[in-house]
Design an enzyme around this catalytic site. Structure first.
Site, PDB file in Angstrom:
ATOM      1  CE1 TYR A   8      -4.165  -1.890   1.057  1.00 35.06           C
ATOM      2  CE2 TYR A   8      -2.487  -3.336   1.947  1.00 35.06           C
ATOM      3  CZ  TYR A   8      -3.786  -3.108   1.554  1.00 35.06           C
ATOM      4  OH  TYR A   8      -4.709  -4.112   1.661  1.00 35.06           O
ATOM      5  CG  HIS A  38      -8.846  -0.948  -2.949  1.00 36.90           C
ATOM      6  ND1 HIS A  38      -9.458  -1.822  -2.089  1.00 36.90           N
ATOM      7  CD2 HIS A  38      -9.823  -0.110  -3.389  1.00 36.90           C
ATOM      8  CE1 HIS A  38     -10.747  -1.538  -2.007  1.00 36.90           C
ATOM      9  NE2 HIS A  38     -10.990  -0.502  -2.786  1.00 36.90           N
ATOM     10  CE  LYS A  56      -5.241  -6.224  -4.036  1.00 41.91           C
ATOM     11  NZ  LYS A  56      -5.984  -5.037  -4.206  1.00 41.91           N
TER      12      LYS A  56
END
Length: 392
Positions: free
Chosen positions: A291, A299, A346
């Site tokens: 993060y 997120h 991601k």
């Protein structure tokens, strides 16, 4: 769809200013400067400062069964969470909020976890209502075709089809049947009753050692004697619990260069030292999540899979530890992990940790954290190619 999420990568736009105030400190230590402003200005021009470092002193206890460190003091747990997002509540998903949820049940406040679960239930009900409405329109078109012979294309929008802008959750169903009478405590009894916090903050071994070795802000107690452990004792204990299951009065096992604690800590320290907030990634089948500021702000952008690499291949053959991801992995495994993380936006990172060869170094090197200078980290970014989305 009423998802309740703000647009963009950041979460909770209405609470952003409050989160900036609560989570203003990225690490447990604080830098304070009480000198007058003119003096500070002059010292800054000279490249000097009178700032003092304030180091908190938190207390925890080592648990060999779970290979973790428990912070049972609520103020210490709150401090470590708000200053760097260290640890996880053992009765919560991340932030230790069990006590707040218990107060919610007594009508005192509502937590962010309950708001999230309510929104998820509303999204699920919205999809079900929309699917029923579309099925009803399709059934009506079929009935008209059978009776009149006219072909009607079922509409996917209109007054009979709920949309995200018009749909509202239905009120809870009521019944005329009398509810069974239960003895309820009076408001005075509820307010006067002391609610005990049964939750503790659970730190992983890399998190605990990072706080101990770098900031000296955590004191770990021995689970048997409840006496503070020295840095040397902590260093040896964290390695021994990964060698074999803890057995009382068992002989001490020789240290290994491919100890999972050493490999995981190397990667954890590497990204923490670069300013990333590192959290566990078991939910997404990876080792770590990265993060920029913390889970309350946005997120995670990157997910990390640790891949140990032996400098000497013979060390892997003679190793007594079955180190995860040390052997070549299948492309189907990599594709599965990459697709799962791409779906949640991601980027997958393969962090290759080089394990030094036994023939080059003595085993005595592992008696000190100075051995980390012989480990190295290399990164490979893996992206899933989607032809329909990457043309531009």
């Amino acid at each position: 769809m009423p998802s309740g999420r703000s647009k963009g990568p950041f979460k909770g736009g209405g609470r952003r200013n409050e989160n900036n105030r609560i989570y203003a400190n990225p690490l447990p230590i604080l830098f304070t400067d009480d000198s007058p402003k003119p003096i500070r200005s002059v010292l800054n021009l000279l490249g000097l400062s009178l700032a003092r470092v304030q180091t908190p002193h938190c207390e925890a206890i080592f648990d060999p069964t779970t290979c973790s460190v428990w912070v049972t003091n609520s103020p210490d747990a709150l401090l470590l969470w708000r200053r760097g997002f260290f640890g996880k509540g053992d009765l919560s998903r991340s932030e230790p909020s069990w006590l707040a949820r218990q107060k919610t049940m007594r009508g005192k406040q509502i937590t962010s976890e309950e708001i999230r679960e309510k929104r998820r239930a509303e999204r699920k009900q919205f999809k079900l209502d929309r699917a029923r409405a579309i099925a009803a329109v399709a059934a009506e078109a079929e009935a008209i075709f059978e009776s009149e012979g006219r072909v009607i294309t079922p509409a996917l929008s209109g007054p009979n089809i709920p949309s995200a802008a018009t749909w509202k959750p239905a009120p809870a169903a009521t019944t005329d049947e009398p509810l069974p009478s239960l003895p309820l405590p009076s408001p005075q009894d509820v307010d006067e009753e002391e609610l005990e916090d049964l939750e503790h903050l659970q730190l992983t071994l890399p998190e605990a050692f990072f706080l101990i070795w770098n900031f000296d802000c955590l004191t770990v107690l021995n689970p048997d004697t409840h006496e503070p452990m020295s840095l040397e004792q902590i260093w040896n204990t964290f390695q021994q619990v990964h060698l074999f299951p803890p057995i009382p009065n068992a002989p001490v096992q020789p240290l290994q260069f491919d100890n999972p604690f050493l490999i995981n800590y190397v990667v954890y320290h590497y990204y923490r030292s670069l300013g990333w907030v590192v959290r566990g990634g078991l939910k997404f089948c990876v080792d770590y999540l990265l993060y920029k500021r913390g889970p309350v702000f946005s997120h995670a952008e990157f997910s990390v899979v640790i891949c140990p690499v032996y400098e000497d291949p013979a060390d892997q053959e003679n190793s007594v530890l079955n180190v995860q991801n040390a052997s070549p992995f299948a492309w189907s495994w990599l594709s599965t992990i990459n697709r799962a993380n791409t779906q949640v936006q991601k980027t997958l990172i393969l962090a290759y940790v080089t394990i030094p060869a036994r023939s080059r170094l003595s085993i005595d090197v592992l008696k000190s954290p100075a051995c980390f200078s012989h480990y190295s980290v290399r990164e490979v970014v893996v992206r899933r190619f989607i032809p329909a989305r990457m043309r531009d």
